[in-house]
Design an enzyme around this catalytic site. Sequence first.
Site, short mmCIF file in Angstrom:
data_model
loop_
_atom_site.label_atom_id
_atom_site.label_comp_id
_atom_site.label_asym_id
_atom_site.label_seq_id
_atom_site.Cartn_x
_atom_site.Cartn_y
_atom_site.Cartn_z
N VAL A 182 -1.02 66.34 88.66
CA VAL A 182 -0.58 67.74 88.62
C VAL A 182 0.26 67.98 87.37
O VAL A 182 0.10 69.00 86.69
CB VAL A 182 0.18 68.12 89.90
CG1 VAL A 182 0.70 69.55 89.82
CG2 VAL A 182 -0.72 67.97 91.12
N ASP A 183 1.13 67.05 87.04
CA ASP A 183 1.89 67.15 85.80
C ASP A 183 0.95 67.20 84.59
O ASP A 183 1.13 68.02 83.68
CB ASP A 183 2.82 65.95 85.64
CG ASP A 183 4.18 66.15 86.29
OD1 ASP A 183 4.57 67.31 86.51
OD2 ASP A 183 4.84 65.15 86.59
N LEU A 184 -0.02 66.31 84.57
CA LEU A 184 -0.92 66.23 83.42
C LEU A 184 -1.76 67.49 83.28
O LEU A 184 -1.90 68.03 82.17
CB LEU A 184 -1.83 65.00 83.55
CG LEU A 184 -1.10 63.65 83.57
CD1 LEU A 184 -2.07 62.52 83.85
CD2 LEU A 184 -0.37 63.42 82.25
#
Length: 412
Positions: A182-184
Amino acid sequence: MNHSTGALSGIKVLDLSRVLAGPWCTQTLADLGADVVKVERPQAGDDTRHWGPPFLKDSAGNDTRQASYFAACNRNKRSLTVDMAHPEGQALLRRMAQEADVVVENFKTGGLAQYGLDYESLKRLNPRLVYCSITGFGQDGPYAERAGYDLMVQALCGLMSITGHADGAPGGGPLRMGVAVVDLFTGLYASNAILAALHARNATGEGQYIDMALLDVGMAVLANQASGFLATGAAPQRAGNIHPSLAPYQDFATSDGNVLLAIGNDGQFQRFCAAAGHPAWGQDERFATNTARVRNRPDLLALMEPLMRTRTTAEWIMLLEDKAVPCGPINTIAQAFDDPQVRARGLRVDLPRDAGDGIATVSGVASPLRLSATPVTYRNAPPALGQHTDEVLRGLGLDSAAIAALRAAGAV
């Protein structure tokens, strides 16, 4: 540093972000040629500098105190240490924002207003500024004030509910992904939004504000699983490596390990059956179409699972390689870096670093962006903490005495 050949040559980015989503975004911009100045806390730096082990090694092969996590998302940047709580530090950052094209930050909602570094404050100084805020839950809504981390969002958005083996299977239960996806993805969506805002600025002359939220992205990347739920009202369930809409599209045990078979259409299935010595399976009404195979998956697997155990992984790959049937090994990361295709594509990059800390080279994964006229360039390794502080400040017109005074005051 030479930015003249990059697609984003001439774009200046003030990077106030830390950890992963923001730095992943700004590394993408830096790889494309933007001049990214990463602002870090004096002495401490980005949180991920301390997220270890594993740590980078010095030229003698010994562990340093610099975590390899930081290296994953901070190449091609210059590190400037500034105390944002210090009035003179705030003044420096506002001065940089006046000259910047882009600001990226991932502080809690409203967290930068107290320093005069929020969008409304900086917009008054630089109306052309593109300002991107990355938070867990966005700038509004009942969760806006909450801190948000990738793992929390993987759980909240439903991603963990479709990742892992079914409850009744060995090892069943929800699982997080092996990397902070999700961060990426948020970093990638943010870089896309920034590029769109820069393009719009060419027409309007005005910058704009970008509100990126991990939760929004987590919901978006549910993709076909979300659309399946919206179409039917039935929540998808965990099924291990089985694809919910394709068959056979999963891993199989072989005589010496495992192999991944990813059949995406009926022609591929028929070619697999012919190569495997069972052409009649491709004409069987239970298996002739993908829809039939999905509906009759237990019958199909009852036939295929013992068949797949009759050959080694390498034998299956060799048998199917020239049949246009997707089939491959399930590699470890070490095996992946040793793969001939990975080697041929140059997907490992070793960047020299001369920061006086004993680390001569930092290795990383190459950018997947392949532009023919304005290729990605690897100008410098992920920086040591504050490595470019003097260089950046001299670029603002400060002389040695002024820089020394800022250090003495604790502003940098």
